[in-house]
Design a protein around this motif. Structure first.
Motif, mmCIF file in Angstrom:
data_model
loop_
_atom_site.group_PDB
_atom_site.id
_atom_site.type_symbol
_atom_site.label_atom_id
_atom_site.label_comp_id
_atom_site.label_asym_id
_atom_site.label_seq_id
_atom_site.Cartn_x
_atom_site.Cartn_y
_atom_site.Cartn_z
ATOM 1 N N ASN A 130 60.566 -56.532 89.703
ATOM 2 C CA ASN A 130 61.353 -57.832 89.453
ATOM 3 C C ASN A 130 60.859 -58.269 87.831
ATOM 4 O O ASN A 130 59.914 -58.077 87.451
ATOM 5 C CB ASN A 130 61.063 -59.077 90.147
ATOM 6 N N TYR A 617 66.472 -60.674 99.542
ATOM 7 C CA TYR A 617 66.540 -61.111 98.264
ATOM 8 C C TYR A 617 68.202 -61.125 97.990
ATOM 9 O O TYR A 617 68.967 -60.296 98.085
ATOM 10 C CB TYR A 617 66.059 -60.216 97.142
ATOM 11 N N TRP A 628 68.312 -67.895 93.164
ATOM 12 C CA TRP A 628 68.165 -66.818 94.220
ATOM 13 C C TRP A 628 67.482 -67.511 95.314
ATOM 14 O O TRP A 628 67.030 -68.532 95.264
ATOM 15 C CB TRP A 628 67.463 -65.874 93.594
ATOM 16 N N SER A 630 64.735 -65.821 98.286
ATOM 17 C CA SER A 630 64.055 -64.863 98.739
ATOM 18 C C SER A 630 63.122 -65.190 100.079
ATOM 19 O O SER A 630 62.774 -66.326 100.236
ATOM 20 C CB SER A 630 62.930 -64.304 97.654
#
Length: 795
Positions: A130, A617, A628, A630
């Motif tokens: 990431n 994700y 986002w 997760s």
């Protein structure tokens, strides 16, 4: 050992020369890609050749290389957040083409989550990785309104912490000491200020942050859980620039400017907290009590010519916690990195790095010079790394090189003075040498299948001078007795280890918008963080592998599915499963004494570990609303003879469910909102299962000998933030001043998340024969809503 490294590099160099002779019928286009506004190198910018439908990406120094048959080509340079740049070129011989890319003004208000081509998550071989652009990090609501790199990466899948005030972070069930944290190639042994509330990384100096949770490239080693690679800015090579901010806890200022325009520049960034100053009016009877930190990040560079660049960077930071004028402790880090980039030719790029890194702490207390105790400890290393990248062709990129690290560990320089009598209880220093060589290749096998494979060979020596102890057998879980000792001279090898560390990752392209990826890597870790506290703290001890303590070995397997949605890859989604099997994991006997203990190795136990889980994700890249989600489902366990009857038990940082949500919304050009929500399953802890009473004092007892037999309550928290942009003021033709305010609310609904629970005996008098009452006490580091405000500027 040095002969092995030299022979290895010689063989690889000869192979490169031979391949160069064979491939003389082709020509190479190479150069650097930089930001047109400030000259910063762009990491991971894409270079695409339209005629061949092939391309490459710039490395961490902005260098790229593409090999093609002679002819005319259309070269397209792209980087998220920048205007695409197209060049028509005629290639008849090797050509150097440096380019500068201009940022897209219409994207300034949008969050840039990754600085790569929009489909890189699907088309690249990288997985379990990431990146967070610094502009994204600055949008995330932060504790007391202060932007923080480490707090931001904890919003990513597979990353967690045991709670507020916990230094460091945990990745896929790994311990804090199993993460390799690099600041411009220099290892950082304690990455936190103020007991974990802030990181040592000044956001005004950070350019790029990349976290490897798996599929770690062969050039990296030394830790078994993860790699966090933090790169700082080079400094504006075009014009003077100042960035800074005034916040609730500390203020910061960063200055950058060219030394010689377009040739040399520098950046100088500093921070200083003022909690101690603000608290003085409320501590009139305790004037000398204080907690503060400061740090300084520096970097400069010089371009000698088109083939040689030199970088010098450094960091110095310190925390000070004073109980009064004579008592307290402090801790801090120092790093320095000297790097030389040399381009041998259009295909062969090299980087030579020399590094110094030191972490130390000092503790002192006592009323006067006749009754006093002082304790110093540190870990220092010197490192040299030669690294080479050979761009064979558009389908093969070979990397090779090595490293050598010399460690010194000073576990305790401790002196006590009692009634004027001096007692020295210091421990001997420990000396170690760690070295490695590696070779890897990024290989595009065909239009669908690509792979990155390599091999790392690492070696470790535990050196004299010093005393090596031999321990006898003991009942599992009990302290081992010393049965012998031997003295060793300087540079004499006490114990040595070596390990082969294979790495492989592959990507199979299912179609233009989806792919399957897999990876395997073996990692060896030769140093150990010894801590039996709930979370890592500044007084933890680093110890090397020895004749009694074997290196940790980790084998990780990962498999993932990656998919993009929308016409412009507006949405990214991924699902990864992983498992990591580890050997020689360190745990402790009950009641272990780990501080200033000459016979520490007799208190340690060794066993096996396993971690496995699922990471989901989903990320929205563009639009006024983006962010986002997760989710991680995971388990981390240990099996150590002498603990929990030899059965598997959860580690202290095992968390079954980990849900993170980060969202950003632009109301208009000046106002943007952001928020993040965290939900994490409670971490395990050990509770007593019975008790007994001695002379009216209740003593808890764990009759079954279980470890981590109870879980704390689940952790959840909501943070909100509002960013108000100031009016932009233009100066001259290109310069402009920018400022903005950040208003944030941390822990919006005032959740009292438990950090730990302890038991205490009731103060009530108890008659003979009556049962003594006890109560459980919950410790919450942050138990209320915390508002904050900060002002930030750039000119």
């Amino acid at each position: 050992m040095s002969k092995i490294i030299l022979q290895f590099l010689t063989v690889v160099a000869l192979w490169c020369v031979a391949h160069q002779l064979v491939a003389q019928q082709k020509v190479t286009l190479s150069g650097y890609i930089n930001d047109a506004e400030n000259g910063e190198a762009l990491i991971g910018a894409t270079v695409f050749v339209r005629e061949t439908q092939s391309g490459s990406a710039s490395n961490v120094y902005g260098f790229y290389s593409i090999t093609l048959p002679p002819g005319q080509y259309t070269i397209e340079y792209t980087y998220v957040g920048y205007q695409p740049l197209v060049k028509e070129i005629t290639l008849n011989e090797n050509q150097r083409l440096n380019v500068e890319m201009t940022g897209e003004s219409q994207q300034l208000q949008e969050v840039v989550i990754s600085g790569e081509r929009v489909d890189a998550n699907v088309t690249s071989t990288e997985m379990s990785t990431n990146k967070l652009d610094i502009q994204t990090i600055k949008k995330i609501p932060a504790f007391l309104g202060e932007v923080d790199v480490l707090k931001s990466i904890q919003l990513l899948p597979g990353v967690s912490t045991v709670g507020e005030g916990a230094a460091g972070f945990n990745v896929r069930g790994g311990g804090v000491g199993q993460n390799l944290i690099l600041l411009d190639e220099a290892p950082v042994y304690n990455s936190s200020h103020l007991f974990g509330f802030f990181s040592v990384f000044n956001p005004d100096a950070v350019k790029d942050t990349k976290l490897y949770k798996g599929a770690i490239p062969a050039q990296y080693g030394g830790r078994i859980a993860s790699l966090l690679d933090v790169r700082t800015k080079e400094g504006n090579s075009k014009r003077f620039e100042a960035n800074g901010g005034i916040g609730t806890v500390f203020s910061r200022l960063a200055l950058e400017a060219p030394i010689v325009k377009d040739k040399s520049s520098f950046i100088l960034a500093g921070r200083r907290s003022y909690i101690d100053i603000l608290a003085k009016p409320f501590l009139q009877d305790l004037d000398d009590v204080g907690l503060s930190f400061y740090d300084l990040t520096m970097k400069t560079n010089y371009n000698f010519d088109k083939n040689n660049r030199l970088y010098l960077s450094g960091y110095f930071g310190r925390d000070v916690f004073k109980f009064d004028e004579n008592q307290g402790f402090n801790w801090g880090s120092k790093t320095a990195s000297l790097r030389w980039n040399h381009v041998f030719n259009a295909r062969l790029f090299s980087n030579f790095t020399a590094v110094y890194s030191k972490y130390d702490y000092q503790l002192e207390f006592g009323e006067d010079a006749r009754d006093r105790f002082t304790w110093d400890s540190d870990v220092t290393n010197y490192m040299f790394k030669p690294e080479f990248t050979y761009f064979v062709n558009n389908y093969n990129e070979v990397s090779f090189g090595g490293s050598i690290i010399y460690y010194t560990f000073e576990p305790a320089n401790a002196v006590g003075i009692s009634d004027g009598e001096r007692i020295d209880i210091s421990l001997d220093k420990k000396y170690n040498l760690e070295s490695a060589v590696y070779l890897s290749n990024k290989h595009e096998l065909n239009d669908r299948l690509s792979a990155e494979y390599g091999l790392r060979y690492s070696m470790f020596q535990y050196l004299g001078p010093g005393t090596a102890y031999e321990y006898g057998e003991a009942v599992p879980g009990e302290r081992k007795p010393v049965v012998g000792a031997r003295e060793y001279d300087r540079w004499e090898t006490i114990q040595s280890y070596s390990n082969l560390e294979p790495r492989v990752a592959f990507k199979y392209q299912l179609n233009a918008s989806s792919s399957i990826k897999g990876s395997y890597n073996r990692m060896a870790q030769y140093i150990h963080l010894v801590s039996n506290t709930t979370a890592s703290n500044p007084l933890d001890v680093w110890v090397p592998s020895s004749n009694n303590l074997e290196p940790q070995i980790g084998d990780q397997f990962a498999l993932g599915y990656f998919r993009n949605f929308g016409e412009g890859n507006d949405y990214e989604a991924s699902a990864e499963v992983y498992t990591r099997l580890t050997k020689n994991q360190v745990d402790y006997i009950d009641g272990a004494d780990i501080l200033i203990n000459e016979y520490l190795e007799g208190e340690l136990l060794s066993g096996e570990g396993r971690a496995y889980g699922l990471e989901l994700y989903l990320k929205k890249n563009v639009g006024n609303l983006n962010g986002w989600i997760s989710y991680t489902l995971g388990r981390t366990e240990l099996q150590v003879e002498g603990i929990n009857d030899g059965d598997w038990y959860p580690t202290r940082y095992d968390q079954t469910h980990n849900l993170k949500v980060a969202a950003f919304y632009d109301l208009n050009e000046r106002i943007s909102l952001s928020g993040n929500f965290t939900f994490v399953s409670g971490t395990p802890t050990t509770f007593p299962t019975s008790r007994y009473v001695v002379q009216g004092i209740l003593i808890p007892y764990n009759a079954e000998g279980g470890r981590n037999n109870v879980r704390l309550e689940s952790y959840h928290r909501l943070d909100l933030s509002l960013r108000l942009e100031g009016k932009k003021m233009k100066k001259g033709k290109e310069r402009r001043n920018e400022d903005y305010w950040v208003f944030s609310l941390y822990n919006v609904y005032g959740r009292k998340n438990p950090f730990s629970i302890y038991f205490s005996q009731s103060d009530d008098r108890v008659s003979p024969g009556e049962v003594i009452n006890t109560e459980a006490n919950r410790v919450s580091i942050v138990g209320s809503i915390i508002p904050s405000i900060s002002y930030n500027f750039r000119f």
